[in-house]
Structures are given as structure tokens and as C-alpha cells.
Design a protein around this motif. Structure first.
Motif, PDB file in Angstrom:
ATOM      1  N   VAL A  46       5.157  10.297  -8.936  1.00 52.40           N
ATOM      2  CA  VAL A  46       4.815  10.594 -10.330  1.00 52.40           C
ATOM      3  C   VAL A  46       4.017  11.890 -10.410  1.00 52.40           C
ATOM      4  O   VAL A  46       4.239  12.728 -11.295  1.00 52.40           O
ATOM      5  CB  VAL A  46       4.034   9.413 -10.955  1.00 52.40           C
ATOM      6  N   GLY A  47       3.104  12.098  -9.470  1.00 50.85           N
ATOM      7  CA  GLY A  47       2.292  13.321  -9.461  1.00 50.85           C
ATOM      8  C   GLY A  47       3.134  14.560  -9.267  1.00 50.85           C
ATOM      9  O   GLY A  47       2.965  15.578  -9.973  1.00 50.85           O
ATOM     10  N   VAL A  48       4.069  14.512  -8.333  1.00 47.71           N
ATOM     11  CA  VAL A  48       4.940  15.669  -8.094  1.00 47.71           C
ATOM     12  C   VAL A  48       5.847  15.899  -9.297  1.00 47.71           C
ATOM     13  O   VAL A  48       6.086  17.046  -9.700  1.00 47.71           O
ATOM     14  CB  VAL A  48       5.752  15.472  -6.786  1.00 47.71           C
ATOM     15  N   ALA A  49       6.350  14.835  -9.901  1.00 54.10           N
ATOM     16  CA  ALA A  49       7.202  14.988 -11.092  1.00 54.10           C
ATOM     17  C   ALA A  49       6.432  15.640 -12.230  1.00 54.10           C
ATOM     18  O   ALA A  49       6.961  16.527 -12.928  1.00 54.10           O
ATOM     19  CB  ALA A  49       7.744  13.620 -11.519  1.00 54.10           C
ATOM     20  N   GLN A  50       5.197  15.246 -12.439  1.00 59.51           N
ATOM     21  CA  GLN A  50       4.373  15.858 -13.495  1.00 59.51           C
ATOM     22  C   GLN A  50       4.091  17.312 -13.188  1.00 59.51           C
ATOM     23  O   GLN A  50       4.117  18.163 -14.088  1.00 59.51           O
ATOM     24  CB  GLN A  50       3.049  15.087 -13.643  1.00 59.51           C
ATOM     25  N   LEU A  51       3.828  17.606 -11.902  1.00 55.86           N
ATOM     26  CA  LEU A  51       3.560  18.992 -11.504  1.00 55.86           C
ATOM     27  C   LEU A  51       4.793  19.859 -11.728  1.00 55.86           C
ATOM     28  O   LEU A  51       4.693  21.005 -12.227  1.00 55.86           O
ATOM     29  CB  LEU A  51       3.135  19.016 -10.029  1.00 55.86           C
ATOM     30  N   LEU A  52       5.962  19.356 -11.388  1.00 62.41           N
ATOM     31  CA  LEU A  52       7.193  20.114 -11.598  1.00 62.41           C
ATOM     32  C   LEU A  52       7.511  20.280 -13.089  1.00 62.41           C
ATOM     33  O   LEU A  52       8.062  21.296 -13.518  1.00 62.41           O
ATOM     34  CB  LEU A  52       8.363  19.463 -10.862  1.00 62.41           C
ATOM     35  N   PHE A  93       0.833  -1.207   0.000  1.00 63.96           N
ATOM     36  CA  PHE A  93       0.000   0.000   0.000  1.00 63.96           C
ATOM     37  C   PHE A  93       0.867   1.257   0.000  1.00 63.96           C
ATOM     38  O   PHE A  93       0.679   2.173  -0.803  1.00 63.96           O
ATOM     39  CB  PHE A  93      -0.937  -0.001   1.208  1.00 63.96           C
ATOM     40  N   PHE A  94       1.841   1.311   0.917  1.00 65.03           N
ATOM     41  CA  PHE A  94       2.680   2.511   1.001  1.00 65.03           C
ATOM     42  C   PHE A  94       3.585   2.658  -0.219  1.00 65.03           C
ATOM     43  O   PHE A  94       3.900   3.775  -0.628  1.00 65.03           O
ATOM     44  CB  PHE A  94       3.485   2.521   2.306  1.00 65.03           C
ATOM     45  N   TRP A  95       4.003   1.549  -0.835  1.00 63.81           N
ATOM     46  CA  TRP A  95       4.791   1.620  -2.061  1.00 63.81           C
ATOM     47  C   TRP A  95       3.957   2.246  -3.180  1.00 63.81           C
ATOM     48  O   TRP A  95       4.439   3.109  -3.912  1.00 63.81           O
ATOM     49  CB  TRP A  95       5.271   0.230  -2.460  1.00 63.81           C
ATOM     50  N   VAL A  96       2.676   1.827  -3.300  1.00 60.94           N
ATOM     51  CA  VAL A  96       1.788   2.373  -4.328  1.00 60.94           C
ATOM     52  C   VAL A  96       1.535   3.852  -4.073  1.00 60.94           C
ATOM     53  O   VAL A  96       1.604   4.682  -4.997  1.00 60.94           O
ATOM     54  CB  VAL A  96       0.464   1.576  -4.400  1.00 60.94           C
ATOM     55  N   VAL A  97       1.260   4.224  -2.831  1.00 65.56           N
ATOM     56  CA  VAL A  97       1.016   5.638  -2.505  1.00 65.56           C
ATOM     57  C   VAL A  97       2.265   6.464  -2.808  1.00 65.56           C
ATOM     58  O   VAL A  97       2.171   7.551  -3.399  1.00 65.56           O
ATOM     59  CB  VAL A  97       0.579   5.797  -1.036  1.00 65.56           C
ATOM     60  N   ASP A  98       3.435   5.962  -2.438  1.00 69.94           N
ATOM     61  CA  ASP A  98       4.682   6.674  -2.709  1.00 69.94           C
ATOM     62  C   ASP A  98       4.885   6.845  -4.210  1.00 69.94           C
ATOM     63  O   ASP A  98       5.262   7.930  -4.678  1.00 69.94           O
ATOM     64  CB  ASP A  98       5.859   5.915  -2.091  1.00 69.94           C
ATOM     65  N   PHE A  99       4.641   5.811  -4.987  1.00 69.17           N
ATOM     66  CA  PHE A  99       4.802   5.867  -6.443  1.00 69.17           C
ATOM     67  C   PHE A  99       3.870   6.907  -7.050  1.00 69.17           C
ATOM     68  O   PHE A  99       4.284   7.733  -7.867  1.00 69.17           O
ATOM     69  CB  PHE A  99       4.554   4.488  -7.052  1.00 69.17           C
ATOM     70  N   VAL A 100       2.593   6.878  -6.625  1.00 70.92           N
ATOM     71  CA  VAL A 100       1.615   7.828  -7.164  1.00 70.92           C
ATOM     72  C   VAL A 100       2.015   9.265  -6.814  1.00 70.92           C
ATOM     73  O   VAL A 100       1.979  10.161  -7.670  1.00 70.92           O
ATOM     74  CB  VAL A 100       0.192   7.498  -6.661  1.00 70.92           C
ATOM     75  N   LEU A 101       2.412   9.506  -5.603  1.00 68.14           N
ATOM     76  CA  LEU A 101       2.814  10.859  -5.209  1.00 68.14           C
ATOM     77  C   LEU A 101       4.075  11.297  -5.943  1.00 68.14           C
ATOM     78  O   LEU A 101       4.189  12.453  -6.369  1.00 68.14           O
ATOM     79  CB  LEU A 101       3.028  10.935  -3.699  1.00 68.14           C
TER      80      LEU A 101
END
Length: 98
Positions: free
Chosen positions: A88-94, A78-86
Motif C-alpha cells: 500500500v505504501g509503494v502504491a501511494q508513493l507511485l 506478521f509477514f502478510w501484514v508487513v507485505d500489505f503495508v509495504l
């Protein structure tokens, strides 16, 4: 599973009655001084309390250990998936910001 000592309905009623009797005494009433006990008396009381210990069976311990391992695995995924999503999301935002 065997019933543990002190879990019978009569034992529970006895404990409830004892607790109610203690609670009924006035709060300001002076308690009698505690009697000092010897080392031998202390050792006897410790042995008596140690006899009341109920240990889990080998099967119960094994099942509980497996359940803990499964829950730790689920939490890690669960925490691996949440970390991955965050991440990727931060990378896209940047990437949008630059």
C-alpha cells in the motif's frame, strides 16, 4: 521430566576433570597412534552409543509440534501484514509520483 543419563553433578565433574587433563597436555606432545579396531569392535561401540540415545515422549513431541505450528502461523500473519503495508505504501508513493 526425568534426568538424562550423564547429567548428574558427579558425571559433569568427571567430564570437566577429563577435559582439563587433556587440555593440560602440551600441544606439541606426540599422541600415541590409534589402535585399529575390528568390524565387530566397531559394531559393539555403535550399539553402546545407540543405547545412550534418549527419545522424547509422545507428549513432548506433541507439545513441540503445536508450538511450532503456532509460531509458523504468527510468522505468516506478521509477514502478510508487513507485505500489505509495504504494498500500500509503494502504491501511494507511485500514485503521488504520477
Amino acid at each position: 521430566m526425568a534426568r538424562k543419563p550423564g547429567q548428574t553433578p558427579q558425571a559433569m565433574r568427571d567430564r570437566a576433570a577429563k577435559t582439563a587433563a587433556v587440555m593440560a597436555t602440551p600441544a606439541g606432545a606426540a599422541q600415541p597412534p590409534k589402535k585399529k579396531t575390528s568390524v565387530a569392535q566397531f559394531a559393539r561401540e555403535v550399539r553402546a552409543e545407540a543405547r545412550k540415545i534418549t527419545w522424547t515422549s509422545r507428549k513432548e513431541t506433541w507439545i513441540t509440534s503445536i508450538m511450532v505450528a503456532i509460531m509458523v502461523t504468527f510468522a505468516a500473519i506478521f509477514f502478510w501484514v508487513v507485505d500489505f503495508v509495504l504494498r500500500v505504501g509503494v502504491a501511494q508513493l507511485l500514485k503521488l509520483a504520477s
